[in-house]
Scaffold this active site. Structure first.
Site, PDB file in Angstrom:
ATOM      1  N   ASP A  17       0.854  -1.187   0.000  1.00 52.77           N
ATOM      2  CA  ASP A  17       0.000   0.000   0.000  1.00 52.77           C
ATOM      3  C   ASP A  17       0.890   1.236   0.000  1.00 52.77           C
ATOM      4  O   ASP A  17       2.072   1.178   0.345  1.00 52.77           O
ATOM      5  CB  ASP A  17      -0.916   0.014   1.233  1.00 52.77           C
ATOM      6  CG  ASP A  17      -1.916   1.158   1.167  1.00 52.77           C
ATOM      7  OD1 ASP A  17      -2.708   1.190   0.214  1.00 52.77           O
ATOM      8  OD2 ASP A  17      -1.887   2.038   2.037  1.00 52.77           O
ATOM      9  N   SER A  18       0.287   2.358  -0.366  1.00 51.75           N
ATOM     10  CA  SER A  18       1.042   3.610  -0.349  1.00 51.75           C
ATOM     11  C   SER A  18       1.393   4.017   1.090  1.00 51.75           C
ATOM     12  O   SER A  18       2.274   4.825   1.303  1.00 51.75           O
ATOM     13  CB  SER A  18       0.219   4.713  -1.013  1.00 51.75           C
ATOM     14  OG  SER A  18      -1.037   4.815  -0.375  1.00 51.75           O
ATOM     15  N   CYS A  80      -3.894  -0.846  -2.398  1.00 49.53           N
ATOM     16  CA  CYS A  80      -4.197   0.556  -2.712  1.00 49.53           C
ATOM     17  C   CYS A  80      -4.982   0.665  -4.027  1.00 49.53           C
ATOM     18  O   CYS A  80      -4.564   0.118  -5.058  1.00 49.53           O
ATOM     19  CB  CYS A  80      -2.864   1.284  -2.831  1.00 49.53           C
ATOM     20  SG  CYS A  80      -2.983   2.995  -3.293  1.00 49.53           S
ATOM     21  N   HIS A 193      -8.454   3.731   2.841  1.00 49.49           N
ATOM     22  CA  HIS A 193      -8.754   4.414   4.109  1.00 49.49           C
ATOM     23  C   HIS A 193     -10.249   4.427   4.435  1.00 49.49           C
ATOM     24  O   HIS A 193     -10.624   4.537   5.602  1.00 49.49           O
ATOM     25  CB  HIS A 193      -8.263   5.869   4.057  1.00 49.49           C
ATOM     26  CG  HIS A 193      -6.781   6.004   4.127  1.00 49.49           C
ATOM     27  ND1 HIS A 193      -5.952   5.547   3.140  1.00 49.49           N
ATOM     28  CD2 HIS A 193      -5.986   6.548   5.077  1.00 49.49           C
ATOM     29  CE1 HIS A 193      -4.698   5.804   3.469  1.00 49.49           C
ATOM     30  NE2 HIS A 193      -4.694   6.411   4.645  1.00 49.49           N
TER      31      HIS A 193
HETATM   32  N1  DGL Z   1      -4.128   3.928  -0.465  1.00 47.66           N
HETATM   33  C1  DGL Z   1      -4.709   4.947  -1.306  1.00 47.66           C
HETATM   34  C2  DGL Z   1      -5.890   4.356  -2.091  1.00 47.66           C
HETATM   35  O1  DGL Z   1      -6.437   3.331  -1.761  1.00 47.66           O
HETATM   36  C3  DGL Z   1      -5.123   6.153  -0.500  1.00 47.66           C
HETATM   37  C4  DGL Z   1      -3.963   6.953   0.040  1.00 47.66           C
HETATM   38  C5  DGL Z   1      -3.097   7.578  -1.014  1.00 47.66           C
HETATM   39  O2  DGL Z   1      -3.520   8.548  -1.657  1.00 47.66           O
HETATM   40  O3  DGL Z   1      -1.985   7.089  -1.189  1.00 47.66           O
HETATM   41  O4  DGL Z   1      -6.259   4.923  -3.102  1.00 47.66           O
END
Ligand code: DGL
Length: 259
Positions: A17-18, A80, A193
């Site tokens: 994930d980011s 993500c 999130h």
């Molecule tokens: N994890 C990202 C998503 O699911 C949200 C957070 C980000 O912008 O990196 O799109």
């Protein structure tokens, strides 16, 4: 061309994930008790990805594969939505093991439950995910035509701050949703999130819409793809982060224990 990967039942998997958002997906994977080991990697030094360009998202996604090279995983889950929208294909082309994103499983989960193609579907995501148009295109291909999509990026820092309910979230929801005239039949929580504020989002819409959660959707998808069996021991989880690992671990403690 995407190379066909050998399909072994995954025992040791990676989650990318980011940042911390993918913990919402990790939770579903842990609850399924289907994996011996999970390696979670959050690019906490460079989160958020959701405001970045396609080129940079692809570059960061490919860099994550360098991290996973030494982890000897059977399968990688891209938790993500933003990376699933932009980086997935490049990652799949560059790796020797299967890589699965969350967007297709989310669409399939919705299709399993919402049979009426006239249903009103609201897609929420980061700016990049909404701009990619991927959810919209895939839903349209399946005949859903009553679609609205909103980039609700401010939910990301609120959740990062541990704000899952209350007046700041209520006014942020009002800010985004006031232009949305309908009561949706289903809402796609198209960002890792958002499951953490799912209860507040549902309440805003009088608890009527069905909410599609990336973690639950990917588990449904994996159960169809592989003959997963319950593990005898609890899943071993190891966390890695590109910055501030302690903070990620603390967030994990808090989020993974959320009801
Ligand atoms: N994890 C990202 C998503 O699911 C949200 C957070 C980000 O912008 O990196 O799109």
């Amino acid at each position: 061309m995407i190379v066909q990967k050998i399909k072994t039942t995954p025992k040791k998997i990676g989650v990318f994930d980011s940042g911390a958002g993918g913990l919402s997906v990790l939770k579903s994977l842990i609850n399924s008790q289907s994996f011996e080991e999970i390696i979670y990697y959050g690019d906490t030094a460079r989160v958020p990805y959701g405001n970045r360009s396609q080129k940079v998202i692809i570059q960061y996604s490919l860099e994550a594969l360098i991290f996973f090279k030494t982890q000897h995983i059977d399968l990688l889950i891209v938790a993500c939505n933003t990376i699933s929208a932009y980086g997935l294909q490049s990652m799949q082309q560059a790796s020797s093991y299967p890589i699965i994103g969350v967007i297709k499983p989310g669409i399939l989960a919705l299709e399993n439950t919402i049979k009426n193609k006239d249903s009103k579907i609201l897609i929420l995501g980061t700016k990049a995910t909404i701009k990619s148009n991927l959810y919209q295109t895939l839903l349209q291909k399946r005949g859903y035509h009553n679609l609205s999509a909103l980039a609700t990026s401010l939910f990301v820092p609120l959740v990062e701050e541990g704000i899952f309910e209350g007046e700041i979230l209520d006014s942020t929801m009002h800010y985004y949703f006031k232009s949305y005239p309908n009561n949706p039949d289903a809402i796609i929580l198209g960002c890792t999130h958002f499951p953490l504020i799912a209860k507040s989002i549902a309440k805003y819409f009088d608890n009527k819409p069905l909410l599609i959660h990336s973690g639950d959707s990917i588990m449904q998808y994996l159960q169809k793809q592989y003959p997963l069996k319950p593990t005898t021991n609890p899943t071993k989880i190891t966390f890695f982060a590109s910055d501030n690992l302690e903070r990620l671990k603390q967030t994990a403690k808090l989020w993974l224990n959320q009801p």
